[in-house]
Scaffold this motif. Structure first.
Motif, PDB file in Angstrom:
ATOM      1  N   PRO A  83      -3.183  -1.511  -8.675  1.00  0.00           N
ATOM      2  CA  PRO A  83      -2.302  -2.777  -8.635  1.00  0.00           C
ATOM      3  C   PRO A  83      -1.911  -3.716  -9.866  1.00  0.00           C
ATOM      4  O   PRO A  83      -1.958  -3.855 -10.845  1.00  0.00           O
ATOM      5  N   SER A  84      -1.217  -4.919  -8.970  1.00  0.00           N
ATOM      6  CA  SER A  84      -0.522  -5.300 -10.539  1.00  0.00           C
ATOM      7  C   SER A  84      -1.840  -6.879 -10.446  1.00  0.00           C
ATOM      8  O   SER A  84      -2.890  -6.637  -9.912  1.00  0.00           O
ATOM      9  N   GLY A  85      -1.604  -6.958 -11.421  1.00  0.00           N
ATOM     10  CA  GLY A  85      -2.314  -8.489 -11.960  1.00  0.00           C
ATOM     11  C   GLY A  85      -2.730  -8.944 -13.522  1.00  0.00           C
ATOM     12  O   GLY A  85      -2.234  -7.730 -14.211  1.00  0.00           O
ATOM     13  N   THR A  86      -4.057  -9.377 -13.771  1.00  0.00           N
ATOM     14  CA  THR A  86      -5.132  -9.366 -15.258  1.00  0.00           C
ATOM     15  C   THR A  86      -5.633  -7.827 -15.350  1.00  0.00           C
ATOM     16  O   THR A  86      -6.090  -6.486 -14.591  1.00  0.00           O
ATOM     17  N   ASP A  89      -8.841  -6.955 -13.523  1.00  0.00           N
ATOM     18  CA  ASP A  89      -8.925  -6.273 -12.152  1.00  0.00           C
ATOM     19  C   ASP A  89      -7.808  -5.134 -11.919  1.00  0.00           C
ATOM     20  O   ASP A  89      -8.714  -4.790 -11.247  1.00  0.00           O
ATOM     21  N   ARG A  90      -6.607  -4.272 -12.998  1.00  0.00           N
ATOM     22  CA  ARG A  90      -6.595  -3.405 -12.623  1.00  0.00           C
ATOM     23  C   ARG A  90      -7.478  -2.386 -13.062  1.00  0.00           C
ATOM     24  O   ARG A  90      -8.033  -0.783 -12.910  1.00  0.00           O
ATOM     25  N   THR A  93     -10.055  -1.903 -10.829  1.00  0.00           N
ATOM     26  CA  THR A  93      -9.562  -1.263  -9.514  1.00  0.00           C
ATOM     27  C   THR A  93      -9.355  -0.159  -9.277  1.00  0.00           C
ATOM     28  O   THR A  93      -9.709   1.373  -9.179  1.00  0.00           O
TER      29      THR A  93
END
Length: 186
Positions: A83-86, A89-90, A93
């Motif tokens: 995903p995109s994000g911080t 987060d990456r 994930t």
């Protein structure tokens, strides 16, 4: 040997090696890592052990090739779902996706049973493909100090979660966010 003949022979050899690894994958799923011998693999492939040894000089070589091939496939699947994000987060994930994929694939999951975990840990900590996979989890790893050491540590954390899982996905995500991401992402 002419260039086209050499290319044809290389493709043939690669196809045979891939067939051997495909067969090993089925045997790992059925018998566990340590339950697969070169004799059993040769019999299942339908070749002599001498032929098998031409492609893979040892049982450890088959295991290493299987791990490296599987890690490369896993890396592509994780990258496709990133995903995109911080950066946190990456990372979370990517790690949870990789853990889920390993757990859901019978041939991978057997590596983390009591009878295969030592082999898995040994191979995972020396595999350049797995280390590259972990480095890819680090967003902008060129800018992260000690990226290689962090990647190796991340591999050990993932091995730990595979052998001693959290109470669930949410528990593992919390642990990753609280204790792993601050160290790995920086």
């Amino acid at each position: 040997m002419t260039a086209p003949a050499a290319m044809w022979q290389a493709e043939r050899n690669d196809a045979a090696a891939q067939r051997i690894l495909d067969t090993a994958e089925g045997l790992y799923a059925a018998n566990g890592v340590d339950g697969v011998t070169m004799r059993a693999l040769a019999a299942e492939v339908g070749c002599s052990r001498a032929t098998l040894y031409r492609y893979f000089p040892s049982r450890e070589a088959v295991q290493t090739a299987f791990i490296d091939r599987s890690a490369a496939r896993l890396a592509r699947r994780v990258a496709d779902s990133a995903p995109s994000g911080t950066a946190v987060d990456r990372l979370v994930t990517a790690v949870t996706t990789a853990l889920r994929m390993v757990r859901e694939t019978p041939a991978f999951a057997t590596w983390f049973r009591a009878d295969g975990v030592a082999t898995a840990a040994q191979l995972a900590t020396v595999s350049p493909v797995i280390e590259t996979l972990a480095r890819n989890f680090l967003s902008g790893s060129d800018q992260v100090p000690h990226a290689e050491e962090r990647a190796r540590w991340l591999v050990r954390v993932m091995l730990s979660l595979l052998t001693t899982p959290g109470t669930g996905v949410a528990d593992e995500e919390r642990m990753l966010r609280s204790f792993v991401a601050p160290v790995v992402v920086g």
